[in-house]
Scaffold this active site. Structure first.
Site: not given
Ligand code: AMP
Length: 625
Positions: A8, A70, A170, A192
């Site tokens: 992850d 990211k 994810e 999420d």
């Protein structure tokens, strides 16, 4: 046992997993932690640092410490808002063919290269843990990542030396971890809310099949934004109070940001917390300290609009799945920001049921990635995953309209084709411009790439038949082809959304990373050799200090000369592994001499003691006589 690791690769933290005995487990890093900060630091003294050691030095090196990379993966420079660029203390630039880059000490790094350092460090952790080479990985990305962002992630994996077996979403990974071994048929939502992105997915679990029904999200909504709200409030208050501006100072910003994140986390369990930053800055009147308090109610008022944005995505995802909130049986919370009480309350109110807290929100995504690795390795066969593409893919038609070929929320892998033709008589070529997004006009969507189909036979307009085919694989990565049905001529799009790197540059980055790994292992060897020599030095110096008078002049003189030489060599940057090894050999010989001396000394003491003891016993005997 499989060697496909799950990763992850989070905005804030990354987690590494593997299947062990049919179960996914987290692999702790060298510091024993289950999560590794997604931070890379370029330092003068220690080279490149990753994880906690990088995070720890960020205050002293704000411009060389890269976090939240990211947010920039697969992004063009002009696509990133000024606010997002300002959000980080390091320098971003557009020197990679229009894609965003990060400049550190005159060198521009692509986000893929930065992420590759994190992935390479995780790879080393996995190899240490498994005691064997690890070169295959499943990497997770937000469901809402577009093609360029997925490609950039894949490239990062390749630079780190991985064969990226699959890029998975994810929330889907979280559902895999949740759905493993569940026998009930149910519809679930995965909410999420991580450090940099927000995703919502609606899934159906049943008969060992996990099917994603819809997904939506916001690639610019995360815990970082909450930190920023606190930073803005705290700095605003400080600037008003002291009538001075501090926003331009990277080091001050970094200190305030760290304090803001800490306060935010504390307010998930406390109702009030204090922020103290002594000596934050100074002016002619003396040092200035920041001291304030923040209540949970104040934080909630600040972040309410952010949470509302997440709920708008939830509404859209339900609508796309053709469901109502009441149709869902479970709501899974994923990502560190779901620890915020207001987030949990908002989710409960929206879905009309309490969210499921049975899974660790920090680890569940990575555990799902390991399960996907197990599926690909044939180790897990009780579950099948059917994922969807999050955004519509299409081409630009005459007049700038976007013609969708693969609609959003289509189950992948998918292949769709459509016939197109020419717009003027005797047109000899057509340009295929590929876009991704939901807007009606192509230019308002994300441009993915372009190619041309040439040598079209002369014919009146609208006569030639051009078959455009979109093929999206299980990673969500797209290939586009155009075929002239009359001549059979075909062109295929080579997508270039690789975070500003051409194929050659990717190859050279992979070679550089391999070289860096080799260099790292050489550096480690040198360090081990140096440490060995150093520990000899300590023990010999101690022996000499303690037994100086027992040694002969020759040994003392030789030891003093050797220790002086060691001091020079051990402090020299030029000294090589071989120099240290040679030194250790000499030191070892010298140490042997001291130990021989020590043994002689001890033997003498022992015999003296025996003699005096026997004398004493004689005396006693004599005395008795
Ligand atoms: P993730 O991307 O899932 O690792 O989530 C990281 C984000 O969660 C960061 O913004 C953290 O500050 C945030 N976070 C972690 N723990 C907490 C907590 N206890 N309360 C609020 N936010 C948290």
């Amino acid at each position: 046992m499989t060697s496909i690791v799950g990763i992850d690769l989070g905005t804030t933290n990354s987690v590494l997993t593997i299947m062990e005995g049919g179960k996914p487990v987290v692999i702790p890093n060298a510091e024993g932690q289950r999560v590794t900060p997604s931070v890379v630091a370029f330092t003068d003294k220690d080279g490149i640092l990753v994880g906690e050691s990088a995070r720890r030095q960020s205050l002293l090196n704000p411009r060389g410490t890269i976090w939240s990379i990211k947010r920039f993966m697969g992004k063009r420079f002009d696509e990133v808002s000024e606010e997002d660029k300002r959000h980080v203390p390091y320098e971003t630039c557009d020197q990679l063919n229009g894609d965003i880059g990060v400049r550190v000490q005159e060198r521009v790094h692509s986000p893929s290269e930065i992420s590759a350092h994190i992935l390479a460090s995780l790879r080393a952790t996995a190899e240490r843990y498994l005691s064997r080479p690890v070169d295959e990985a499943i990497i997770t990305v937000p469901a809402y990542f577009n093609d360029a962002q997925r490609r950039a992630t894949q490239v990062a994996g390749e630079i780190a030396g991985f064969k990226v077996r699959r890029i998975i979403n994810e929330p889907t990974a979280a559902a895999l971890a949740f759905g493993l071994n569940r026998t009930k048929d149910e519809r679930i939502a995965v909410y999420d809310f991580g450090g940099g992105t927000f995703d919502i997915s609606i899934l159906e679990i049943g008969d060992g099949v996990i099917e994603v029904l819809s997904t939506h999200g916001d690639a610019h909504l995360g815990g970082d934004d909450i930190d920023q709200c606190i930073v803005d409030a705290v700095i605003g208050e400080f600037e008003r109070e002291h009538r001075m501006s501090i926003r331009h100072d990277a080091m001050i910003l970094q200190r305030v940001r760290e304090a803001a994140e800490k306060a935010k986390k504390e307010l998930s369990t406390l109702v009030q917390t204090d922020i103290h930053l002594p000596f934050l800055t100074a002016d002619s009147t003396g040092p200035k300290h920041l001291s304030t308090s923040l209540t949970r109610a104040q934080l909630e008022a600040m972040i309410h609009p952010l949470i509302e944005r997440s709920l708008a995505s939830c509404r859209q995802a339900l609508e796309d799945a053709g469901l109502k909130a009441a149709d869902l049986q479970e709501i899974l919370l994923v990502g560190g920001s779901t620890r915020i009480p207001l987030v949990q309350q908002a989710v409960e109110r929206f879905f009309g049921r309490a969210p499921n807290h049975s899974l660790n929100p920090d680890e569940v995504v990575a555990l799902g990635a390991a399960i996907q690795g197990g599926i690909l390795a044939g180790e897990v066969d009780s579950i099948i995953l059917l994922d969807v593409t999050p955004l519509t893919l299409g081409i630009e038609a005459n007049g700038g309209l976007m013609i969708p070929l693969i609609e959003r929320n289509t189950t992948i892998p998918a292949r769709k084709n459509k016939l197109f033709s020419t717009t003027v008589d005797n047109q000899s070529s057509v340009a295929i411009n590929v876009y991704q997004g939901e807007r009606d006009f192509a230019a308002q969507n994300r441009f993915l790439g372009q190619f041309e189909l040439t040598d079209i036979e002369p014919a009146p307009r609208a006569t030639p038949k051009i078959d455009v085919c979109f093929d999206i694989d299980a990673n969500g990565v797209l290939r586009v082809s155009a075929t002239n049905q009359t001549t059979g001529k075909e062109e295929t799009l080579v997508l270039t959304g690789a975070g500003g790197l051409s194929d050659d540059e990717i190859r050279s980055a992979i070679v550089d990373a391999e070289a860096a790994r080799a260099e790292d292992s050489l550096r480690k060897e040198r360090l081990v050799a140096k440490n060995k020599a150093q520990s000899f030095v300590f023990s010999i110096a101690k022996l000499q200090r303690e037994y100086f008078t027992s040694a002969d002049d020759a040994l003392n003189a030789h030891t003093t000369e050797l220790l002086q030489r060691c001091e020079a060599i051990l402090s020299s940057d030029e000294a090589s592994t071989e120099d240290f090894t040679a030194l250790s050999a000499e030191l070892s010989a010298c140490s042997r001499q001291w130990h021989e001396l020590l043994h002689e000394h001890m033997a003498q003491q022992e015999s003296q003691q025996n003699t005096s003891e026997s004398c004493a016993s004689h005396e006693t005997t004599d005395g008795q006589n």
